[in-house]
Every structure is written in structure tokens, then in C-alpha cells.
Motif scaffolding. Structure first.
Motif, mmCIF file in Angstrom:
data_model
loop_
_atom_site.group_PDB
_atom_site.id
_atom_site.type_symbol
_atom_site.label_atom_id
_atom_site.label_comp_id
_atom_site.label_asym_id
_atom_site.label_seq_id
_atom_site.Cartn_x
_atom_site.Cartn_y
_atom_site.Cartn_z
ATOM 1 N N ALA A 1 79.176 43.100 23.101
ATOM 2 C CA ALA A 1 78.877 41.740 23.593
ATOM 3 C C ALA A 1 78.928 41.740 25.116
ATOM 4 O O ALA A 1 79.721 41.057 25.753
ATOM 5 N N ASN A 2 78.042 42.526 25.721
ATOM 6 C CA ASN A 2 78.081 42.769 27.161
ATOM 7 C C ASN A 2 77.259 41.708 27.882
ATOM 8 O O ASN A 2 76.121 41.931 28.296
ATOM 9 N N TRP A 3 77.835 40.540 28.052
ATOM 10 C CA TRP A 3 77.101 39.428 28.644
ATOM 11 C C TRP A 3 76.847 39.652 30.132
ATOM 12 O O TRP A 3 75.961 39.024 30.710
ATOM 13 N N GLY A 4 77.562 40.567 30.760
ATOM 14 C CA GLY A 4 77.283 40.897 32.158
ATOM 15 C C GLY A 4 75.864 41.403 32.329
ATOM 16 O O GLY A 4 75.192 41.127 33.329
ATOM 17 N N ARG A 5 75.386 42.136 31.336
ATOM 18 C CA ARG A 5 74.006 42.633 31.426
ATOM 19 C C ARG A 5 73.003 41.503 31.240
ATOM 20 O O ARG A 5 71.883 41.572 31.739
#
Lengths: 416, 416
Positions: A329-333
């Protein structure tokens, strides 16, 4: 001669293959012309009743294939009597020989269908840059014309014959009413790689028994494309051959309608849009190597166009797509992809959700964010990424798939 | 705390790590602040002599990191006395806490360097969206300031401390003459993923002892960037943190020059451009999962801008990059990428070369094309793809790498 690759069926494939009903005025046949593949069908021939009207939307590539050039030209004269589709060779970037091959195909099909070459539409998919030997259609198309069939098995066989690296055939059907008359819509598609915005499938063909003039058909198809095939991306690459056509035989005998905005077409338009969305989603679900189906929703953009660009930036980002593949869940990307779109965005107003889990709020990690809840969302095979920009009312919805090892495996060794 | 991934060194890494000479007015120290990684350095502190001038080029992301905002603001007042770079956390999309963390870092460094916070430049690289605990710099930066060193080992350690998923440190050096005075240029960079046009490295820092005013430095850096870092791409993704800075201490005492176009700067400009190109190429050679270094040359476009867009379309195409990974001379995918760029192109004038092998000519496969010769080119680790459009005199040259299984492996599991 190459064998078709044996790749496992996409885990996102529908569990049920729909039975398509017959459409009066449409007859289908498939054959093995031996264009490239062995031991599988590679030609689809579709016979269309006299009076059939056609519309098309094609690749925006500046280097389109010879069949795309042919179809654009053929649409200038009304009427369609036959469609020929081959898989295995795209007849793209084949120079004068490519134009000759298309002309020969149209001549052979015209003899089979007893029509002018200009009433023949042609699409080719497969390897680019290899000459297509159209003499292989000699005899094959006439044979097809003698045994066309409109039953559900014929539709299924048609969807199979146009596959290349697809792992499952793509079919959909709808019914609609035009001023009280029931009409049917069937569609088939093939996709897999080289799927991108501004025509997002290699090939898709829809058919209806509705009676509609060419100009109306074209308006409806163009509008439907904007909300379906132009909202799906696998790898951001745009094929030289992307083709979406809609054929209307008129056999249903509905009331004459001369304007796409006529309210009597409301249901037909809605059903056509729905059919195209289903086919476009099937293309994303069969993206090369896809394990997860991803819907990207963008809300609160300055306008719909801006929202669409941001959604496509997210859907095309290799880093977002590999994160989905890794169930991260890499919302930074996602923030990165919003930022690189070049559209108005205020970092400190961004909200981001994976499924129903809000992971970011007002420009920072949501204080209530649960890694466990977000991870549970990412383990699903159907994932919704939602971005709220907080700037206006523009919205967009696009579909894509994850980027996996299998994409590399399929495309790192396609020609051999 | 996460360990740094142990990924094999890129096969494209230089066999020799250059020894960088000292630059008067530049002192370096590294430390372990424990930001994210264990058992490795993660902070670089650079002391800059009084009078040092700075210039910068930053990401075009609409959602830049807090350190990028800081540097842009700090450049408005002249003078640089310290640079602080940390790896492991990008301090991007961290909201008000991110701004506070930058301000605290500048305050701590300002005390260490005995300067105003506005004379401190800051860059951070690593995971996005996680708060950065800047209190970890307390004590660490003062300790660094007490033991700065300008020798080649210190430069090497500096390049190592700023790495994230890089597999090798990136350093380069040049000498130039300004009106008879010899000056030195040193540069370090870190890259790997999220490398894209419009600022194509995560972080790069160049230093010189030349005496040059800020405006001249900025002009030279901006011009050099257009031909180097803006011509390299790994995955088309643009970081929120991309930062390239140039610091000039003035210790060389060369003649005063007030215009970047002054002919006395010709050699300095050439050497700076060359240094930036070397660093940018090192970034492409360490693209995540890279096995092959690819130069894309486009010639005969309508103008240079059009040539650059077409070159970037080729260099960013997943299908071209997987073909290179598979050692497949699949020029059909190059045609596709030319077509999708949306720039003027005439399919029937295209010529395509892999290395010295012309594979396509005048819109079709070259009749003299040898598959064996093209395959031999593709087996090399350094590959040139050349496209001749035949329309005008526009040219471009960009660099990228192939797209391999390792890119997926590295990015599908980055945060865990």
C-alpha cells in the motif's frame, strides 16, 4: 512457424464465458490460414448483410498499420459487407508491400462476399514489420463465406481466432430498445500488450442489428470510446494497429433515427457504452502478466480532462504498478504519480484511499491509518485507488493492471 | 529498522572508481544517523567555505518534497555554507511535520556550520510519506562539522552515504581553465528508480573551486542539465525530490566573470556539461535491474524538441525496454514508439539502426537486413538505437537501460 505461447490463463479472467445470441445479418467463420501460428485459427471472416453501416475509431499513432489506413479510407464510402481479421502478423511498417497485401486481401474477400473491395474492412494483429503474405487468404476466405454461422459457438470461435498473447477470449452482449424495438449488441475484443490511452485495445468489434445511419453510429462509437477504451491502459504503449469498429445491419427494423442525440437512442447509447466498458475492462484484466485489476478514481480535480490525465499518470506509473504487484500500500508512489502529471494539484490537500482505507489526508499520512487494513485491501485481486484533490469537481475513472514478472517474461522474448 | 537490500552490483558499473581530488573550500563527512538503514552511513554533511555560491535545478513535480521547497527558497538569498543529505527517508508528502523537520535540520546544521539556516541546503531521498525524525541529526551534524575532510576517500564515502537502491557509488571529476586559471569540478550522484525526464536523478551535487556569481552558475547548470540529466530515463517516473545543485567556493581565485556567455567560460562550460553527462549516464547504468545501457539517437526530426520527445518515447517504452532485455532486435516496437510520440513522422521515410546494423529503411524491413548481425548487436551490454526520420535537421540523444525481472523484484517489495 512459431507456436502460440502457452501462458496460464489470467487469474482475472471471468469464470463464465457468455453465450452470445445471433444477430440478424451477421455470419461468422474462422480458419487456419497459417499466417504465423500453427495448430490454431488465425483468421476471422464476418459476412455482413447488404445495407450494413460501419463506424470506426483508430490508433492515434503517427505510424499506423496498412489495415488502419485501409479502414479509414473505406469508411469514406458507405456500406460494409465483410470484415477480415487475422492474428499473427500486424501488417504494420511493411511499406508498399503492406499496402499491396491489404488490397489483395480486400480483393479476395470482395470476391468471397460478392461486393466491392471498399465494402471490406480489414484488421491485423501480431508482429510488426514482417511482410504479410496475403495470398494465404486465397481460397480460405471463399471457404469461410460458404459456411458462416451466427450461433454462440461461432461468436466464441471468432473471439478466439483474433487472440495473440491474450490468455482468454473476450466477449460481451447487451440488449437495448429503440423506440420499442428490441435490438441486440455483441462485441469481441483482443488486447494484452501495447495497450494505452487514445485507443486502448489492439482490436475490438461490435455488431448490432439496429438500423442506424453511419453518422449516428460514428457519433455513438466515438462518445463511447472516450469513456471505455480510452480509459484503460496496460503499459502506456500505443499500437500501430488499434482498431475499434461498430457494424449495424439494420435487420431489427427499428424506427429511423437521424441524430445521435435523439432521446429514442438513450437506451441504445447506454447499452453500447456499457458493452464497451465491459470489453475494455476485459482487456485490462488480460494485461500481459496481470494478477490484479486496478481501478483508479480521481475526484476534485480542476476539470474532467485534468482528472483523466492524473488518473492515467497513476495508472501508467511502473512504480505504482509494481507496488500493486507486491501488495504494498505504497501511497507515496501515488503522490509521485500525481505530481508528475503536471496538472494542478495541491500537495497539502491530497487525500488517498486504497479501497475504503484512507491512507493519506491533508498532505500527510492519515493519523488513523492502519497498515493492516491497507494490506488487506492490497491482497485482493480487484483494487480501487482513489485520489481526492480538493480543487474542483473534475472526475475520472480509468482501469489498469499490475506490473509483474510475467510482463517481462512475455515481452522479453516475444519474437522467438 | 530496515536493512538496505543486498542487490548485486550492476553489470554496467564502471570497473574503476575514480579518485576525486580535493577542492579548496569543500570538506565532507558522513555519519550513521539511523534514519532508516542500519549498519551503513545515511548522512552526508558538506562544509562550504564562506563566499560559496550555489545554483540548483529541481523536480518539476507538482508535489515536491519539503527539502525541495526549502532549497528553492534558500537560493533566493545568496551564499551557501553547508549541505546536508540523508538517505532512507525522502521527507516528501509529510505535511507540516515535513516543513518542521527541514527547519530543524537547517537549524542544527546552521549551529554546526556557524551560519544562518538560509545558508544550509538540504536533500533527502528514500521512502515517501513517512515522517522524518530530524532530532536524529542533533549532535551528528556538529560531530561531522568537526571532522570534515577533502580527500578522495571522503568523496567516495560521500557518494556511498547518499545511495538508496543504487548498486554502486557515482563519482566524476574534471579540470577546466578559466582565463588561464585551473579549476576543478567534482560531482556525485545517486539514482536508481523514479528516474525520468525533466530532472532525471534523485540527487546529484557538483562542486568547484571556481569563482563565479550565482546567476552565472545557475545559467550554466540549467543549460548543462538540458543536455545531461534531462536526457536520461529509467522508468519514466518523476521523483518528488529530484535535486541537482552546483556549489562554487571561489577558492581558485580566477578572474571575475559576470556572464555565462563570456568566452572565457567556454572550457568550464564544456567540462561541466561533460561531468553532468557522465553522472547522468552512471544513473542510467544503475537503473533498477539494468543489464544493458541504451543510447537512443534520433536524427532528421523537424526540430530538436521534436527529436527529444521521440527519443524519450522510445527510451520510456516498456515494450522497447523488454525487447532489449530479451536481446531481441525488435524494431517493430521502435516504430510503435515513434508513432505514439505524437510528433511529426512519416512511416515511409523511417530508417532504424541497432548499432551499425540498418534493420529498417524507407518504411519497411531493410532488404539487406541480417538477423544474425542484429542479434550480435543486441547481445552487447552497450546498445545504440538510432532512428532517422528524414524530415528535417532536429537531433536528440538520450540514455536509458533495459527493463528486466530485477526491476519488478526491486520495486515490488521496496518498503518491506
Amino acid at each position: 512457424m512459431a507456436s502460440a505461447k502457452t501462458v496460464p490463463v489470467s487469474p482475472l479472467a471471468p469464470t463464465h464465458r457468455p453465450d452470445l445470441p445471433a444477430i440478424a445479418g451477421v455470419g461468422l467463420a474462422t480458419a487456419q490460414a497459417g499466417i504465423r501460428y500453427s495448430a490454431r485459427t488465425d483468421v476471422l471472416y464476418v459476412a455482413l448483410a447488404e445495407g450494413t453501416q460501419a463506424a470506426g475509431v483508430f490508433t492515434r499513432s503517427r505510424c499506423p498499420s496498412a489495415p488502419v489506413d485501409w479502414c479509414r479510407e473505406a469508411l469514406k464510402s458507405e456500406g460494409a459487407r465483410a470484415l477480415v481479421v487475422n492474428s499473427g502478423n500486424a501488417n504494420a511498417f511493411t511499406g508498399a508491400r503492406g499496402r499491396d497485401a491489404v488490397a489483395l486481401t480486400a480483393a479476395i474477400a470482395g470476391r468471397a462476399a460478392d461486393c466491392a473491395p471498399q465494402a471490406v474492412f480489414i484488421a491485423s494483429t501480431g508482429v510488426i514489420g514482417e511482410p504479410l503474405d496475403a495470398t494465404k487468404f486465397e481460397g480460405v476466405l471463399a471457404d469461410c463465406a460458404g459456411r458462416v454461422d451466427g450461433g454462440s459457438a461461432a461468436w466464441s470461435a471468432a473471439a478466439e481466432a483474433i487472440m495473440t498473447t491474450d490468455t482468454f477470449p473476450k466477449l460481451a452482449t447487451r440488449q437495448a430498445r429503440i423506440d420499442g424495438t428490441v435490438v441486440t449488441l455483441n462485441g469481441i475484443a483482443k488486447g494484452a500488450g501495447m495497450i494505452a490511452p487514445d485507443m486502448a485495445t489492439m482490436l475490438s468489434f461490435a455488431f448490432t442489428d439496429a438500423a442506424l445511419p453511419q453518422a449516428v453510429l460514428q457519433d455513438l462509437l466515438s462518445a463511447g470510446t472516450a469513456k471505455s477504451f480510452n480509459c484503460v491502459t496496460v503499459d502506456g504503449d500505443t499500437s500501430t494497429s488499434d482498431t475499434l469498429m461498430l457494424f449495424a445491419t439494420g435487420a431489427a427494423g427499428n424506427a429511423a433515427v437521424t441524430d445521435a442525440a435523439d432521446p429514442r437512442l438513450a437506451d441504445f447509447k447506454a447499452q453500447l457504452d456499457d458493452l464497451l466498458v465491459e470489453l475494455a475492462q476485459l482487456v485490462a484484466k488480460d494485461g500481459e502478466g496481470a494478477r490484479k485489476f486496478v481501478t483508479v478514481r480521481v475526484e476534485g480535480a480542476t476539470d474532467d480532462t485534468s482528472a483523466h490525465r492524473i488518473a492515467m499518470s497513476i495508472a501508467n506509473s511502473p512504480l505504482v504498478k509494481t507496488a500493486v504487484a507486491g501488495e504494498d500500500a505504497n501511497w507515496g508512489r501515488v503522490v509521485m504519480a500525481v505530481g508528475k502529471a503536471g496538472e494542478p494539484a495541491d500537495r497539502d490537500r491530497l487525500g488517498i484511499w486504497f479501497g475504503d482505507v484512507r491512507v493519506a489526508h491533508a498532505g500527510a499520512r492519515d493519523p488513523d491509518y492502519s497498515e493492516a487494513a491497507a494490506s488487506a485491501v492490497m491482497r485482493e485481486s480487484d483494487i480501487v485507488i482513489r485520489v481526492e484533490l480538493g480543487l474542483g469537481t473534475g472526475t475520472a475513472r480509468v482501469w489498469t493492471c499490475d506490473l509483474t514478472h510475467d510482463y517481462i517474461a512475455i515481452n522479453g522474448d516475444y519474437r522467438s
